[in-house]
Motif scaffolding. Structure first.
Motif, PDB file in Angstrom:
ATOM      1  N   HIS A  49      58.819  51.114  43.358  1.00 14.66           N
ATOM      2  CA  HIS A  49      59.072  50.749  42.264  1.00 14.66           C
ATOM      3  C   HIS A  49      58.196  50.263  40.747  1.00 14.66           C
ATOM      4  N   ILE A  50      56.956  50.622  41.255  1.00 16.88           N
ATOM      5  CA  ILE A  50      56.001  50.066  40.342  1.00 16.88           C
ATOM      6  C   ILE A  50      56.247  50.912  38.888  1.00 16.88           C
ATOM      7  N   ARG A  51      56.490  51.994  38.702  1.00 14.71           N
ATOM      8  CA  ARG A  51      56.966  52.551  37.519  1.00 14.71           C
ATOM      9  C   ARG A  51      58.412  53.164  37.473  1.00 14.71           C
ATOM     10  N   HIS A 162      52.991  39.447  33.876  1.00 13.65           N
ATOM     11  CA  HIS A 162      54.385  39.881  33.290  1.00 13.65           C
ATOM     12  C   HIS A 162      54.846  41.356  33.441  1.00 13.65           C
ATOM     13  N   PHE A 163      53.985  42.300  33.668  1.00 17.71           N
ATOM     14  CA  PHE A 163      54.507  43.673  33.752  1.00 17.71           C
ATOM     15  C   PHE A 163      55.051  44.054  35.143  1.00 17.71           C
ATOM     16  N   CYS A 164      54.686  43.479  36.015  1.00 17.55           N
ATOM     17  CA  CYS A 164      54.756  43.635  37.429  1.00 17.55           C
ATOM     18  C   CYS A 164      55.994  43.334  38.372  1.00 17.55           C
ATOM     19  N   GLY A 200      46.605  45.061  51.403  1.00 17.59           N
ATOM     20  CA  GLY A 200      47.473  43.827  50.700  1.00 17.59           C
ATOM     21  C   GLY A 200      47.577  44.048  48.861  1.00 17.59           C
ATOM     22  N   GLN A 201      48.674  43.477  48.540  1.00 17.45           N
ATOM     23  CA  GLN A 201      49.169  43.764  47.241  1.00 17.45           C
ATOM     24  C   GLN A 201      47.882  42.942  46.587  1.00 17.45           C
ATOM     25  N   ASN A 202      47.523  41.927  47.162  1.00 17.22           N
ATOM     26  CA  ASN A 202      46.431  41.122  46.604  1.00 17.22           C
ATOM     27  C   ASN A 202      45.444  40.379  47.713  1.00 17.22           C
ATOM     28  N   SER A 238      42.378  44.370  45.108  1.00 13.80           N
ATOM     29  CA  SER A 238      41.973  43.305  44.794  1.00 13.80           C
ATOM     30  C   SER A 238      42.256  42.606  43.606  1.00 13.80           C
ATOM     31  N   HIS A 239      42.232  41.347  43.379  1.00 15.13           N
ATOM     32  CA  HIS A 239      42.557  40.651  42.101  1.00 15.13           C
ATOM     33  C   HIS A 239      41.178  39.929  41.572  1.00 15.13           C
ATOM     34  N   PRO A 240      40.665  40.246  40.381  1.00  9.71           N
ATOM     35  CA  PRO A 240      39.402  39.427  40.015  1.00  9.71           C
ATOM     36  C   PRO A 240      39.465  38.205  40.250  1.00  9.71           C
ATOM     37  N   LEU A 263      38.820  47.059  41.752  1.00 10.33           N
ATOM     38  CA  LEU A 263      39.282  45.844  41.088  1.00 10.33           C
ATOM     39  C   LEU A 263      39.738  46.205  39.792  1.00 10.33           C
ATOM     40  N   PRO A 264      41.181  46.076  39.737  1.00 14.21           N
ATOM     41  CA  PRO A 264      41.814  46.373  38.478  1.00 14.21           C
ATOM     42  C   PRO A 264      41.702  45.497  37.306  1.00 14.21           C
ATOM     43  N   ILE A 265      41.410  45.991  36.188  1.00 11.73           N
ATOM     44  CA  ILE A 265      41.282  45.055  35.241  1.00 11.73           C
ATOM     45  C   ILE A 265      42.483  45.125  34.257  1.00 11.73           C
ATOM     46  N   GLN A 266      42.999  46.248  34.005  1.00 16.91           N
ATOM     47  CA  GLN A 266      44.281  46.587  33.229  1.00 16.91           C
ATOM     48  C   GLN A 266      43.809  46.847  31.618  1.00 16.91           C
ATOM     49  N   SER A 267      43.171  45.766  30.984  1.00 15.19           N
ATOM     50  CA  SER A 267      42.872  46.129  29.774  1.00 15.19           C
ATOM     51  C   SER A 267      41.498  45.511  29.565  1.00 15.19           C
ATOM     52  N   ASN A 277      49.324  37.886  31.152  1.00 21.07           N
ATOM     53  CA  ASN A 277      49.419  36.609  32.094  1.00 21.07           C
ATOM     54  C   ASN A 277      48.477  37.081  33.574  1.00 21.07           C
ATOM     55  N   ARG A 278      47.336  37.734  33.201  1.00 22.98           N
ATOM     56  CA  ARG A 278      46.400  38.282  34.367  1.00 22.98           C
ATOM     57  C   ARG A 278      45.590  36.981  34.842  1.00 22.98           C
ATOM     58  N   LYS A 279      45.579  36.072  34.027  1.00 22.51           N
ATOM     59  CA  LYS A 279      44.789  34.882  34.784  1.00 22.51           C
ATOM     60  C   LYS A 279      43.149  35.254  34.958  1.00 22.51           C
ATOM     61  N   SER A 303      39.085  51.105  38.998  1.00 20.98           N
ATOM     62  CA  SER A 303      40.009  50.038  38.283  1.00 20.98           C
ATOM     63  C   SER A 303      41.478  50.541  38.081  1.00 20.98           C
ATOM     64  N   ASP A 304      42.462  49.612  37.747  1.00 16.87           N
ATOM     65  CA  ASP A 304      43.714  50.255  37.238  1.00 16.87           C
ATOM     66  C   ASP A 304      43.890  49.733  35.796  1.00 16.87           C
ATOM     67  N   PHE A 305      44.259  50.702  35.017  1.00 17.84           N
ATOM     68  CA  PHE A 305      44.454  50.356  33.568  1.00 17.84           C
ATOM     69  C   PHE A 305      45.905  50.505  33.128  1.00 17.84           C
ATOM     70  N   PHE A 337      52.341  51.729  29.925  1.00 12.17           N
ATOM     71  CA  PHE A 337      53.120  50.495  30.095  1.00 12.17           C
ATOM     72  C   PHE A 337      54.511  51.140  30.558  1.00 12.17           C
ATOM     73  N   SER A 338      55.119  50.728  31.809  1.00 12.27           N
ATOM     74  CA  SER A 338      56.388  51.060  32.008  1.00 12.27           C
ATOM     75  C   SER A 338      57.355  49.731  32.195  1.00 12.27           C
ATOM     76  N   PRO A 339      58.199  49.536  31.152  1.00 15.48           N
ATOM     77  CA  PRO A 339      58.917  48.092  31.470  1.00 15.48           C
ATOM     78  C   PRO A 339      59.884  48.103  32.703  1.00 15.48           C
ATOM     79  N   ARG A 340      59.639  47.066  33.455  1.00 18.42           N
ATOM     80  CA  ARG A 340      60.239  46.824  34.673  1.00 18.42           C
ATOM     81  C   ARG A 340      61.478  45.785  34.594  1.00 18.42           C
ATOM     82  N   PRO A 341      62.742  46.358  34.946  1.00 16.11           N
ATOM     83  CA  PRO A 341      63.747  45.516  34.963  1.00 16.11           C
ATOM     84  C   PRO A 341      63.408  43.932  35.694  1.00 16.11           C
TER      85      PRO A 341
END
Ligand code: SAM
Ligand code: SF4
Length: 445
Positions: A49-51, A162-164, A200-202, A238-240, A263-267, A277-279, A303-305, A337-341
């Motif tokens: 359901h990611i995108r 916030h996107f996930c 794992g997701q994380n 992983s998450h940073p 190690l996804p950074i996204q941006s 809200n990546r923290k 990475s993921d962007f 970016f794909s807006p997720r309901p």
């Protein structure tokens, strides 16, 4: 007539692991796995359901299945995975051909659903029941016989980027008991696994407490390192924020831990990371990168962007390009970016699609170039390859180097499972091609 089940898997490695465990479970009630979707008693689509595009693929797939079974008795049609979790009852309305909808935390119920199946009665199971699920699967042997085997150690997420959709579809973070994971690892190794990929997701948020001792992913890696038959250890995703000192230290002390860190950074823009809200900040990410490079300069990052996140300006996008120029990521994933309901960012104003496509192309050009250059750097040299399988109808073998690159070279089935030195003769963006000069197995990864 015997009951057969066919599963089509979309999405991540965790879905692949889940599909295999579903097979292990339904086998107990007499279902046999089939690779033939034309003649199955039961068809499962394990969904992602990611995108948004991922969701549409399911309905197209059901369209094809309906055609195949037009003049045959209807199979039991099950939708599993994250779309099932998110859409639940809605799926029956959009596609009445579906009989059962089952979310990722309810797979332990699949045997009962199949045993009690009554045609035309729709069933939906989307409870968050992770503990019961893993209790059920802990009693069912993992029959995976692959050289490189997945092993889920953690599920769900509490980070709420916030996107996930993951926190909504996979539920809160849950870490499996330490000893159960090791038991499953032993089974995989006994069945021939030479590489284990912890999932794992994380995955690096793994945390399990027993008698007031906390076990982390570093403890799992250190334990796995002790199995002499096991040659390689990997983990993803992983998450940073969870790249803790103990995990970083593993790269200094563990020989089997592979030097590719996804190690996804996204941006590359702190403003965008904050609004996602990546923290974590870009600087914190760079610090992790530098620390790991210092421990072992051979370590590479992937990475993921996400491009065109709402509010991303040319300047923010350039920050991402600048980061990519600094850290020469290999094997990365990038998405518009794909807006997720249901997610926070779904109500934000999206960027122009043409600009988004241009940005994605531009980013991918850099990522792709790094990948090609990295692959070229192997030409003329030797790489250590863990041989996974033989290529059908060809005297060639398939394996991977330490950076997960596909390697294709001459050889036959008796070398499957061995670690071999392969001379690389040519490369393209995704694959290294070579030959072995002798098939003497090497000891270290
Ligand atoms: N837990 C990992 C992390 O925090 O980096 C990532 C897991 S997520 C399942 C896999 C990737 O899908 C993300 O890293 C992100 O790049 C991408 N993704 C997730 N939601 C997305 C969205 N709404 N639009 C585009 N890409 C998305
Ligand atoms: Fe999704 Fe990963 Fe963020 Fe969790 S940390 S919400 S899985 S992107």
């Amino acid at each position: 007539m015997e009951n057969t089940i066919f599963i089509k898997t979309f999405g991540c490695q965790m879905n692949e692991y889940d599909s295999n465990r579903i097979y292990d479970s339904v086998r107990k009630i007499g279902f046999k796995r089939t690779a033939n979707k034309e003649n199955a008693t039961c068809l499962v689509i394990n969904t992602c359901h990611i995108r948004d595009k991922a969701k549409e693929k399911i309905y197209h797939e059901i369209g094809r299945i309906k055609k195949i079974y037009r003049n045959k008795s209807k199979p039991i049609m099950i939708i599993a995975g994250c779309v099932a979790q998110a859409e639940n009852q809605e799926m029956f309305k959009r596609e009445p051909y579906i009989d059962i909808v089952i979310g990722p935390q309810s797979y332990h119920k699949i045997n009962n659903l199949l045993k009690n199946y009554i045609s035309n009665k729709k069933e939906e199971e989307t409870e968050f029941d992770t503990i019961s699920k893993f209790k059920h699967f802990d009693n069912i042997e993992n029959l995976n016989k692959k050289i490189s085997a997945f092993l889920t150690i953690q599920e769900g997420c509490d980070k709420f980027c916030h996107f996930c959709v993951v926190p909504y579809t996979r539920g809160p973070e849950y870490s499996r008991p330490f000893n159960k994971i090791l038991y499953e690892a032993e089974t995989l190794i006994k069945n021939g696994a030479k590489e284990i990929i912890l999932l794992g997701q994380n995955v690096n948020a793994y945390s399990y407490c027993d008698h007031s001792k906390e076990y982390r992913i570093s403890n799992l890696i250190n334990e796995l390192e002790k199995y002499s038959e096991l040659k390689r250890i990997r983990y993803t995703t992983s998450h940073p924020r969870d790249m803790t000192d103990d995990l970083i230290d593993c790269y200094a002390s563990n020989k089997k831990l592979m030097p590719l860190i996804h190690l996804p950074i996204q941006s590359g823009s702190n403003k965008i990371l904050k609004s996602m809200n990546r923290k974590h900040t870009v600087e914190e990410y760079m610090k992790i990168y530098e620390r790991l490079k210092k421990i072992n300069s051979e370590i590479e990052f992937s990475s993921d962007f996400i491009v065109s996140y709402p509010g991303e300006t040319d300047r923010d996008f350039n920050d991402t390009l600048n980061l990519v120029k600094k850290i020469k990521f290999i094997n990365s994933y990038s998405f518009i970016f794909s807006p997720r309901p249901g997610t926070k960012s779904s109500s934000l104003k999206t960027l122009d699609i043409e600009i988004s496509k241009e940005r994605l192309n531009e980013l991918q050009k850099y990522l792709f170039n790094h990948q090609i250059n990295k692959n070229r750097s192997f030409e003329g040299g030797f790489v250590d390859v863990l041989v996974e399988n033989k290529i059908k109808d060809q005297p060639k073998l398939f394996g991977r180097n330490k950076y997960l690159n596909s390697v294709i070279f001459n050889g036959d089935s008796k070398d499957i499972g061995k670690m071999l030195k392969v001379k690389i003769e040519s490369t393209n963006s995704s694959t290294l091609f070579g030959k072995i000069e002798n098939n003497k197995e090497i000891r270290a990864a």
